[in-house]
Design an enzyme around this catalytic site. Structure first.
Site, PDB file in Angstrom:
ATOM      1  N   CYS A  73      30.568 -35.938  55.229  1.00  0.00           N
ATOM      2  CA  CYS A  73      29.953 -34.950  54.641  1.00  0.00           C
ATOM      3  C   CYS A  73      29.845 -35.119  53.283  1.00  0.00           C
ATOM      4  CB  CYS A  73      30.972 -33.502  54.846  1.00  0.00           C
ATOM      5  SG  CYS A  73      31.005 -32.863  56.748  1.00  0.00           S
ATOM      6  N   ASP A  94      32.183 -35.598  50.594  1.00  0.00           N
ATOM      7  CA  ASP A  94      33.333 -35.408  49.793  1.00  0.00           C
ATOM      8  C   ASP A  94      34.569 -35.522  50.814  1.00  0.00           C
ATOM      9  OD1 ASP A  94      32.146 -34.627  47.186  1.00  0.00           O
ATOM     10  OD2 ASP A  94      31.486 -33.027  48.350  1.00  0.00           O
ATOM     11  N   CYS A 143      31.915 -37.334  43.834  1.00  0.00           N
ATOM     12  CA  CYS A 143      31.319 -37.510  42.701  1.00  0.00           C
ATOM     13  C   CYS A 143      32.217 -37.452  41.290  1.00  0.00           C
ATOM     14  CB  CYS A 143      30.270 -36.452  42.536  1.00  0.00           C
ATOM     15  SG  CYS A 143      30.684 -34.796  42.643  1.00  0.00           S
ATOM     16  N   CYS A 165      33.796 -28.837  44.286  1.00  0.00           N
ATOM     17  CA  CYS A 165      34.665 -29.812  44.069  1.00  0.00           C
ATOM     18  C   CYS A 165      35.987 -29.099  43.860  1.00  0.00           C
ATOM     19  CB  CYS A 165      34.412 -30.643  42.882  1.00  0.00           C
ATOM     20  SG  CYS A 165      32.615 -31.842  43.333  1.00  0.00           S
TER      21      CYS A 165
END
Ligand code: FES
Length: 277
Positions: free
Chosen positions: A35, A37, A62, A106
């Site tokens: 997916c 992450d 990221c 995140c």
């Protein structure tokens, strides 16, 4: 290119606590490389005091994912597990001076990893997620997660849900289901305000809509009472107007402006500020 704060850049370029604790007291793993992450958090916990004395992370993601995970490990060190559980995804984003809204997922991943690690430490079992509960198959996001993140962050639109969970950001087939969940949250009274339709528009569209609302909704009402209004300028989110006719010098002028602002916020965008020239 994302507009990252200096703090995000600093934690991305020089992340703290990268790695894995050997024989940890707690492990929290969330996300999936498929997916995009994934985060693994390992903790050393002093069993006498209940304090987290060390925390390390490994992530696949990221710059925001690395910065958020690193900040999380800094925030939870020297806290008891109960204190650590009070840290929200918003705390992680705030510590970084903010994250681009499209990257808020995140910070949510960091908070999830923390919860998973503490659940693991306490020997509690994570509830089994039924296949039917997965709303977004592209990113494996469950209904439970959408509800939880929406309530905790007071999210009102599908776009918000995508920013915070990624759900809806792929093929889009789950969007009606996400809308239904949001509607249910609002109608059940869990959240208190009416959801507004996402109003992502260009500046030109925004200006055109402001003009339209002024001409069709606001001016006719003022004119019916002998008043009037003229649009003088639009600068960013500031709508600058002049009151005309019977509205000039009216002691209720500020109330009129307030009403116009509310109408424009309702029909155009909730950041609009109306000012008199
Ligand atoms: S199923 Fe949610 S974006 Fe594809």
């Amino acid at each position: 290119m994302w507009d990252y704060t200096e703090k995000v850049k600093e934690f991305f370029l020089h992340p703290k606590n990268v790695g894995e604790i050997e024989d940890p007291d707690a492990v929290g793993e969330v996300g999936s490389i498929l997916c995009g992450d994934a985060l693994k958090l390992t903790l050393r916990i002093d069993k006498t005091t209940g304090k987290i004395i060390d925390a390390k992370f490994q992530t696949f993601g990221c710059a925001s994912a690395i910065a958020s995970s690193s900040v999380l490990t800094e925030l939870i060190k020297d806290k008891t597990v109960d204190e650590a559980l009070k840290i929200t995804n918003q705390d992680i984003a705030n510590y970084l001076g903010g994250l681009p809204k499209e990257k808020m997922h995140c910070s949510v991943m960091g908070r999830e990893a923390l919860e998973a690690a503490i659940t693991n430490y306490r020997g509690e079992k994570k509830p089994v997620e039924q296949a039917a509960e997965v709303v977004c198959k592209c990113f494996e996001v469950t209904e439970e997660k959408i509800r939880k993140v929406a309530i905790e962050n007071h999210l009102t639109t599908v776009e918000d849900i995508t920013n915070f969970t990624k759900a809806g950001g792929g093929c889009g087939t789950c969007i009606p289901a996400i809308e239904a969940i949001l509607k249910d949250l609002w109608s059940s009274g869990v959240m208190q305000e009416k959801p507004h339709v996402s109003k992502r528009m260009t500046n030109l569209q925004k200006i055109a809509l402001i003009r339209e609302v002024l001409e069709q909704e606001i001016r006719p009402r003022l004119q019916a009472d002998g008043g009037d209004i003229e649009l003088r300028d639009i600068v960013g989110n500031r709508v600058i107007v002049s009151l005309r006719a019977m509205c000039v010098g009216c002691p209720m002028g500020s109330v009129t402006l307030q009403g116009i602002q509310e109408k424009l916020r309702e029909l155009v965008h909730d950041d609009i500020i109306v000012e008199e020239e």
